[in-house]
Design an enzyme around this catalytic site. Structure first.
Site, PDB file in Angstrom:
ATOM      1  N   ALA A  22     -28.817  35.000  47.293  1.00  0.00           N
ATOM      2  CA  ALA A  22     -29.573  34.537  48.466  1.00  0.00           C
ATOM      3  C   ALA A  22     -30.867  35.325  48.557  1.00  0.00           C
ATOM      4  O   ALA A  22     -30.915  36.514  48.222  1.00  0.00           O
ATOM      5  CB  ALA A  22     -28.741  34.696  49.735  1.00  0.00           C
TER       6      ALA A  22
ATOM      7  N   ARG B 266     -38.855  29.712  33.485  1.00  0.00           N
ATOM      8  CA  ARG B 266     -39.595  30.498  32.495  1.00  0.00           C
ATOM      9  C   ARG B 266     -38.663  31.422  31.716  1.00  0.00           C
ATOM     10  O   ARG B 266     -38.900  31.713  30.550  1.00  0.00           O
ATOM     11  CB  ARG B 266     -40.698  31.314  33.185  1.00  0.00           C
ATOM     12  CG  ARG B 266     -41.828  30.447  33.725  1.00  0.00           C
ATOM     13  CD  ARG B 266     -43.063  31.256  34.070  1.00  0.00           C
ATOM     14  NE  ARG B 266     -42.802  32.275  35.062  1.00  0.00           N
ATOM     15  CZ  ARG B 266     -42.948  32.121  36.368  1.00  0.00           C
ATOM     16  NH1 ARG B 266     -43.351  30.954  36.863  1.00  0.00           N
ATOM     17  NH2 ARG B 266     -42.697  33.104  37.205  1.00  0.00           N
TER      18      ARG B 266
ATOM     19  N   LYS C 279     -65.962  59.931  52.842  1.00  0.00           N
ATOM     20  CA  LYS C 279     -64.617  60.237  53.322  1.00  0.00           C
ATOM     21  C   LYS C 279     -64.088  58.960  53.941  1.00  0.00           C
ATOM     22  O   LYS C 279     -64.383  58.640  55.095  1.00  0.00           O
ATOM     23  CB  LYS C 279     -64.640  61.372  54.346  1.00  0.00           C
ATOM     24  CG  LYS C 279     -64.928  62.731  53.721  1.00  0.00           C
ATOM     25  CD  LYS C 279     -65.039  63.825  54.785  1.00  0.00           C
ATOM     26  CE  LYS C 279     -65.506  65.117  54.143  1.00  0.00           C
ATOM     27  NZ  LYS C 279     -66.297  65.954  55.063  1.00  0.00           N
TER      28      LYS C 279
ATOM     29  N   SER D  50     -41.929  23.662  48.769  1.00  0.00           N
ATOM     30  CA  SER D  50     -42.946  24.676  48.517  1.00  0.00           C
ATOM     31  C   SER D  50     -44.229  24.448  49.291  1.00  0.00           C
ATOM     32  O   SER D  50     -45.307  24.391  48.715  1.00  0.00           O
ATOM     33  CB  SER D  50     -43.263  24.716  47.016  1.00  0.00           C
ATOM     34  OG  SER D  50     -43.979  25.887  46.704  1.00  0.00           O
TER      35      SER D  50
ATOM     36  N   CYS E 164     -47.074  29.714  56.126  1.00  0.00           N
ATOM     37  CA  CYS E 164     -47.967  30.676  56.786  1.00  0.00           C
ATOM     38  C   CYS E 164     -49.293  30.028  57.170  1.00  0.00           C
ATOM     39  O   CYS E 164     -50.081  30.613  57.912  1.00  0.00           O
ATOM     40  CB  CYS E 164     -48.242  31.870  55.886  1.00  0.00           C
ATOM     41  SG  CYS E 164     -46.752  32.782  55.464  1.00  0.00           S
TER      42      CYS E 164
ATOM     43  N   PRO F 175     -19.914  36.436  43.514  1.00  0.00           N
ATOM     44  CA  PRO F 175     -20.729  36.768  42.332  1.00  0.00           C
ATOM     45  C   PRO F 175     -21.441  35.566  41.707  1.00  0.00           C
ATOM     46  O   PRO F 175     -22.274  35.756  40.825  1.00  0.00           O
ATOM     47  CB  PRO F 175     -19.710  37.378  41.363  1.00  0.00           C
ATOM     48  CG  PRO F 175     -18.377  36.929  41.840  1.00  0.00           C
ATOM     49  CD  PRO F 175     -18.476  36.718  43.317  1.00  0.00           C
TER      50      PRO F 175
END
Lengths: 561, 561
Positions: B285, B25, B444, B42, B46, B281
């Site tokens: 990571a 992008r 509260k 991808s 989880c 440089p």
């Protein structure tokens, strides 16, 4: 131990009750007396609609504290059915009418706290005093409504007013199988929110049979045979009802303060400073009766919310007991649940910002929409939350947010509210570290996504257009739909050219380089990717924020109004 | 248009995938290639425990994006089963082994992003390589476990490790009617949280039949007839199992980085700066493989969480594409759901703070407990949330929070996390303006209450003692129980004198003026009122934070360990 100062508190609900208890904790020596006009102290007025709906079954549940508890636990006197009829500022006394025996007496004070609350607005409409017309402010009000709807005849109810209370009542009456008509003067439900954000609430209600009349004024209510009421609308239509609920809002109870010559604010609430002190240094005021400073708009206005009321009560008590304490003002964080939908907001709506003349300048507002799942989409049961985030083009400061959906809605607004309170920007939302497991959220939480999308706009990575812009686009604008063919077939913007995102790069030669290109997809994500690619290839592309889904909401809102 | 820079990304899950998409992008001209050792790019790691639990039914659901989608939508090449075996820094190339054809080749880069993730820790224990012992890192892992438990013989599973993954696996295996034994080396489940906060999780698991062995080391696993496994514990006990799940944590995948001579951090993750740049440089990571800066503790350590990984991926992409972007570090905000309980936290636990030597100085930590309802108690269905808030005595800065309960738990942690991110104090929580309607919260809110209780301590209005203090109180301390008689009868602190709050003021003469008085009630609210009254009457009173309920949690935790 010597006698302490004498603190009188007028009104024992929310702010008043909090003030009394806090004052006792701060000052064991003080004499504290609470005067309550009604038969109950510290009752849960936010629970009244649910008591009518029989979700809360016992009246007892609504009594947060009793006079006995105040006495034994806090050594606080509560005088019920005791109406304070006058403040005698020169003598530092109040005049109290005891409705038990009809007698009046004076009581002196060192500090007086006014917490009289707000009363239901009763427009000057004929027939609103008829039996069968109710407001929903007290336990007795609710008992009468319960009685009425448990009476076999009551099958139809007209609710005048489509704000918080009106909609909570609608939900609860629908739950009890009553036929509900809502009459709202404005051209949308929940006038404090923006019209497009209210569409899911409107749809949930109509799906359950509610008859909603927007932009309609009630001209009078009449009573016919067997007590049947008829609600007459300005359009000439009439709606019959067994009961009418009046919920067109509340106005601060300022009679006492006004008669005592205390300063009132521009909207007619009691004027206080940030220490909750009125124009008389011995008198404080808290809760629905006061005007509070809105931290976003910079205006003073009543904000009848229980959270700030309690907070103000504590602050007044602290100040009376000699402490430094200041109320920061409000930003208007609130939620309403209506059937399976939840609408929550913090900060002013676009409508309010524009009405106050703040949208363009000084705030330089921009807005974005998104429709993420309330948790990871790969975990079953993800429900869409529609979020509208308003922020400043100047510095990214968050100005407000509204969200609507079935689950996890108020959580996101609470997080954004906290960020706003701390002076947060959309960049802070972008990098917010919130809880993630697939049943609770997403690795990119809706809060993060809102921040990212807004930050993309601020950084100039993408320019956005909005649904209303599509009603009258510039003549030469080129509208590009990058969804999949099956989506395009189901419905699209008239005149839109269809190139699925996956084909875009090899078909870019089909696009005009001399015209602005407005790209859209279903929710604005694929079109953002497309817009980024197009811009880098030299096209003048803009993204429809929130995509076709936002467009449909906006169109529906426009059709309803 | 000229050829852009060439960006290679090693590892296509979470951080790597986010980095790739963001880089595209930001830079339409770049050549972007993702190398993924496994068969999927991808995927939702989880979600793996829930795929095992058949909550997520189709493997397909776990695939967040496919190589095809990367290609068509982002013009990104994904090479699956392509293992990067070396980084040749001087030549700026990587060596790739294509497991499809066994061939090796070099690929050059302008920018290289390492997102290799973390691997399951495999302790040097005999038998962990036997068939039937699984870790839960990949889709194939999960498929094997599914296969095994769908096999009629599998009825008993031993889970080694009681952290996030271990407990999520426990829930899902219990859901599938397997008998579960959890073996944890530490003396509590969820070692990242404090032991008393984990008690409800422990109880929920044992209530559903889980056999939990704390403070136990596995010495070996053996395989008997029909493949039955036996897990041998250091205590000499054995547990038979049809399958063993290894979930003792993960360690950063640093082999590639280490072999290339990139700097590693003190705990052994890849060292990066706030721009996610390594010591080379041209190499960045992100994700579970790197050590990140912890904003509260000031230490560097791996923090294997998906949210920060995605955020880091975006930042690396931005920096590579020539933008200013910085990762602020992490504060460790996480949630785990186990059966009907939810445990969430932000910031380090008391245990971690003490282990790091930060508790007394420099942070000057104090803590408070509370047990509010997740919504208004007058509305049916309120569930208790136990909250532990840790803050600095110096300035009220929030240091961390943990919460456990059934509902609304992660919402409160998210709000507190946002406040912490903005440098908030307990005073900011005290006045936080969050959504309130009775089904969502309280006037509260628990967040407000946590702030108020902590602020009371900071302002010196009350001093608190904690449950462990009661095990060995100073010799002359006087312990006062101010609950109602029926509560006292059900159980109380040994030697406590009982005076209900309602009787306290008229029975104060029974209390000693020359001894410290520790007051408690059920959750700490009534005893706070009592302590305030006593202090103002000249007594030396302290409040047991969180009351008897916190004491019971602490006692249970002590008994378990």
């Amino acid at each position: 131990m010597g006698k302490g100062k004498k603190i009188l508190i007028v009104g024992g609900v929310a702010g008043g009750a909090s003030c009394a208890a806090r004052a006792r904790r701060m000052d064991e020596q003080a004499e504290i007396i609470v005067f309550e006009r009604g038969p109950h102290v510290s009752f849960a007025n936010c629970g009244l609609p649910y008591y009518v709906g029989d979700v809360i079954r016992r009246e007892q549940s609504l009594l947060v504290a009793t006079p006995g508890l105040f006495r034994t636990r806090f050594n606080i006197q509560v005088r019920l059915r005791s109406e304070v009829t006058a403040i005698n500022r020169s003598r530092r006394t109040i005049t109290v009418r005891d409705h038990e025996n009809g007698k009046e007496y004076e009581e002196s004070y060192d500090a007086l706290v006014l917490s009289p609350g707000a009363a239901a607005v009763r427009p000057p409409v004929e027939g609103l005093d008829l039996p069968g017309v109710y407001s929903v402010r007290t336990i007795p009000d609710s008992q009468e409504i319960r009685q009425r709807i448990e009476d076999a005849r009551a099958g139809r109810v007209v609710i005048i007013g489509g704000g918080y209370i009106g909609l909570e009542m609608a939900e609860n009456l629908i739950r009890r199988n009553l036929r509900v008509t809502i009459v709202e003067l404005q051209c949308q439900l929940m006038p404090l929110a923006d019209p497009e954000m209210v569409v899911p609430i409107h749809q949930a209600l109509t799906k359950r049979g509610a008859d909603i009349r927007l932009g309609q004024e009630v001209t009078r209510v009449t009573r016919g045979a067997q007590g049947l009421l008829t609600v007459h609308l300005q359009s000439g239509e009439t709606v019959d009802a067994d009961a009418v609920i009046l919920a067109v809002g509340v106005r601060p109870e300022t009679r006492l303060a006004a008669e005592a010559g205390l300063e009132l604010g521009p909207i007619g609430g009691i004027r206080v400073d940030e220490r909750m002190q009125t124009s008389d240094p011995h008198i404080w005021a808290v809760g629905d009766a006061v005007e509070v400073y809105h931290v976003v708009t910079g205006t003073w206005a009543p904000m009848p919310l229980a959270g700030p009321a309690n907070c103000q009560g504590r602050i007044a008590a602290d100040v009376i007991c000699g402490r430094e304490a200041r109320f920061r003002g409000v930003q208007g964080t609130a939620v309403v649940g209506v059937l399976d939908q939840v609408l929550a907001a913090t900060g002013p709506s676009e409508r309010v910002l524009k009405r106050l003349g703040l949208w363009e300048s000084p705030l330089q507002c921009e807005k974005i929409y998104l429709h993420p799942g309330h948790h990871a989409n790969y975990y079953p049961g993800a429900e869409v939350i529609t979020i509208k985030l308003i922020f400043s083009r100047k510095d990214g400061r968050i100005i407000s947010a509204q969200a609507v959906g079935k689950e996890g809605v108020e959580k996101r607004i609470d997080v954004i509210s906290m960020a706003m309170q701390m002076g947060g920007t959309v960049f802070d939302l972008e990098e917010a570290e919130v809880c993630y497991a697939p049943q609770f959220g997403s690795a990119k939480d809706p809060v993060n996504l809102a921040g990212m999308i807004a930050a993309n706009v601020l950084r100039g990575d993408v320019e956005v257009v909005h649904a209303p812009d599509l009603t009258a686009p510039p003549a030469d604008v080129f509208i590009l739909d990058v969804r999949e063919p099956f989506e395009f077939k189901r419905g699209h913007v008239e005149g839109a050219v269809h190139i699925p995102l996956g084909d875009l790069r090899r078909r870019m030669h089909e696009l005009p380089r001399d015209r602005e290109i407005w790209v859209y997809c279903f929710v604005g994500q694929r079109s953002y990717v497309a817009a980024r690619a197009l811009r880098q290839h030299g096209f003048r592309a803009k993204n429809l924020s929130g995509g076709h889904r936002s467009l449909l909401m906006w169109q529906k809102a426009a059709a309803l109004s």
